[in-house]
Design a protein around this motif. Structure first.
Motif, PDB file in Angstrom:
ATOM      1  N   UNK A  23       7.020  -5.216 -13.694  1.00  0.00           N
ATOM      2  CA  UNK A  23       6.875  -6.151 -12.577  1.00  0.00           C
ATOM      3  C   UNK A  23       6.344  -5.430 -11.325  1.00  0.00           C
ATOM      4  N   UNK A  24       6.814  -4.194 -11.100  1.00  0.00           N
ATOM      5  CA  UNK A  24       6.404  -3.446  -9.906  1.00  0.00           C
ATOM      6  C   UNK A  24       5.049  -2.774 -10.078  1.00  0.00           C
ATOM      7  N   UNK A  25       4.571  -2.668 -11.339  1.00  0.00           N
ATOM      8  CA  UNK A  25       3.289  -2.029 -11.588  1.00  0.00           C
ATOM      9  C   UNK A  25       3.327  -0.529 -11.419  1.00  0.00           C
ATOM     10  N   UNK A  26       4.415   0.088 -11.907  1.00  0.00           N
ATOM     11  CA  UNK A  26       4.543   1.536 -11.780  1.00  0.00           C
ATOM     12  C   UNK A  26       5.201   2.089 -13.036  1.00  0.00           C
ATOM     13  N   UNK A  27       5.431   3.384 -13.049  1.00  0.00           N
ATOM     14  CA  UNK A  27       6.020   4.028 -14.218  1.00  0.00           C
ATOM     15  C   UNK A  27       7.536   3.877 -14.214  1.00  0.00           C
ATOM     16  N   UNK A  28       8.128   4.097 -15.381  1.00  0.00           N
ATOM     17  CA  UNK A  28       9.583   4.067 -15.518  1.00  0.00           C
ATOM     18  C   UNK A  28      10.217   5.153 -14.662  1.00  0.00           C
ATOM     19  N   UNK A  29       9.559   6.304 -14.585  1.00  0.00           N
ATOM     20  CA  UNK A  29      10.090   7.423 -13.787  1.00  0.00           C
ATOM     21  C   UNK A  29      10.144   7.061 -12.308  1.00  0.00           C
ATOM     22  N   UNK A  30       9.121   6.338 -11.843  1.00  0.00           N
ATOM     23  CA  UNK A  30       9.110   5.928 -10.427  1.00  0.00           C
ATOM     24  C   UNK A  30      10.250   4.964 -10.144  1.00  0.00           C
ATOM     25  N   UNK A  31      10.471   4.008 -11.043  1.00  0.00           N
ATOM     26  CA  UNK A  31      11.583   3.075 -10.877  1.00  0.00           C
ATOM     27  C   UNK A  31      12.900   3.835 -10.804  1.00  0.00           C
ATOM     28  N   UNK A  32      13.074   4.803 -11.684  1.00  0.00           N
ATOM     29  CA  UNK A  32      14.304   5.591 -11.703  1.00  0.00           C
ATOM     30  C   UNK A  32      14.491   6.346 -10.388  1.00  0.00           C
ATOM     31  N   UNK A  33      13.398   6.947  -9.862  1.00  0.00           N
ATOM     32  CA  UNK A  33      13.516   7.689  -8.605  1.00  0.00           C
ATOM     33  C   UNK A  33      13.902   6.764  -7.453  1.00  0.00           C
ATOM     34  N   UNK A  34      13.316   5.566  -7.433  1.00  0.00           N
ATOM     35  CA  UNK A  34      13.618   4.635  -6.348  1.00  0.00           C
ATOM     36  C   UNK A  34      15.067   4.163  -6.403  1.00  0.00           C
ATOM     37  N   UNK A  35      15.493   3.702  -7.573  1.00  0.00           N
ATOM     38  CA  UNK A  35      16.826   3.110  -7.684  1.00  0.00           C
ATOM     39  C   UNK A  35      17.934   4.139  -7.606  1.00  0.00           C
ATOM     40  N   UNK A  36      17.641   5.385  -8.032  1.00  0.00           N
ATOM     41  CA  UNK A  36      18.655   6.442  -7.993  1.00  0.00           C
ATOM     42  C   UNK A  36      18.497   7.361  -6.794  1.00  0.00           C
TER      43      UNK A  36
END
Length: 330
Positions: free
Chosen positions: A10-23
């Motif tokens: 949905x955000x149009x980014x990598x799984x690693x980026x999502x992890x960095x943002x949320x954590x």
């Protein structure tokens, strides 16, 4: 159940980026942070839980203030806690004692608790580079916004300084002294003094050098004998109401009367100023309203990925009995 991969898509980014943002484990651009949080909010993503064996805990926010004992910050804290209670968040509180060095340690301690976000009243937001480089959503309370911290809830302290000075000038005062805590401990006091200078310059009156004293203690033993002799002011503006009450006590210890001999005015509008006799002339700042607004803004940023905003609240001059009208003196 929504997965991290769905949030990433949905955000149009990598799984690693999502992890960095949320954590909050690494550098990510502000734009990407907003995209990821917005995607998580839209999809209803919630973390599955902490490490194995850990109990799910209530989310918390961290609040940093200069002093727990100052009624100004007590009013803001009460509003923050009430707003967060409704949202299901706990509130962690730290204080800096108006010391920029202690701010760094206080924020680090708050970050150890992995807060949803932070509400900070710092000494000077323009010189806060020493704070951790990686912070959760953060709102300044009382400080004006900066490039690093665009989310802020504050009053126009410079205009407030102009307003109270113009009030004294309109009542015939010409020798007006500004008494403050150390300017490096409060950008609010610095801006209020700048407003005083603006008004005095506009009226072509002599701008007196500010008397700076510690914010934390010493009000009850404040000695103004030398400064009164040196400047012979007809009025004194204090950078906050607590200090104004200390100034009134110091004037009375010299055998002088307020406002007959020297007028006094302050800032903040704390309740005790209305209970003194005569009531304190002050600029009222809606601290409780500011606290609630900061809490709501933080929740919007953290949970709904709303972009940071600057909210400026209105202040109000509250005439009391501590300013003498000198225009009718003969």
């Amino acid at each position: 159940m929504t997965t991290l991969q769905q949030v990433a898509s949905r955000a149009g980014c990598s799984l690693a980026t999502v992890s960095r943002v949320l954590n909050r484990t690494g550098p990510v651009s502000d734009e990407m942070v907003r995209k990821v949080r917005r995607a998580a909010a839209e999809l209803g993503y919630r973390p599955a839980g902490g490490p194995p064996g850990s109990a799910k805990r209530r989310p918390v926010i961290g609040v940093l203030i200069p002093s727990i004992t100052n009624p100004v910050f007590a009013a803001s804290l009460s509003s923050i806690q009430n707003r967060m209670l409704v949202a299901g968040h706990g509130v962690l509180i730290a204080q800096s004692d108006y010391d920029p060095a202690r701010e760094v340690d206080a924020v680090a301690s708050l970050l150890n608790e992995q807060p949803t976000g932070l509400i900070l009243t710092v000494c000077d937001a323009r010189s806060s580079e020493a704070l951790s480089a990686v912070l959760p959503p953060t709102v300044l309370l009382g400080n004006p916004p900066t490039a690093r911290f665009p989310a802020a809830v504050c009053a126009d302290n410079r205009q407030a300084g102009r307003d109270i000075t113009e009030h004294l000038l309109a009542h015939g005062h010409r020798r007006i002294l500004f008494v403050s805590g150390y300017f490096n401990a409060s950008d609010r006091a610095t801006l209020r003094y700048a407003g005083y200078c603006d008004a005095m310059d506009a009226a072509r009156m002599t701008v007196l050098e500010a008397l700076q004293i510690p914010f934390v203690d010493g009000f009850e033993t404040l000695d103004l004998s030398m400064i009164l002799s040196r400047f012979a002011p007809s009025a004194i503006i204090a950078s906050n109401d607590l200090l104004a009450l200390g100034v009134i006590a110091a004037i009375r210890r010299q055998g002088l009367s307020v406002p007959r001999d020297i007028s006094v005015a302050g800032f903040d509008g704390i309740a005790i100023g209305r209970l003194t006799y005569p009531p304190l002339t002050t600029v009222e700042i809606p601290d409780a309203t500011m606290g609630a607004a900061a809490a709501s803004l933080l929740l919007d940023m953290a949970e709904n990925a709303v972009a940071p905003r600057h909210l400026q609240v209105a202040h109000r001059l509250r005439p009391g009995g501590t300013v003498r009208d000198m225009r009718n003196d003969t």
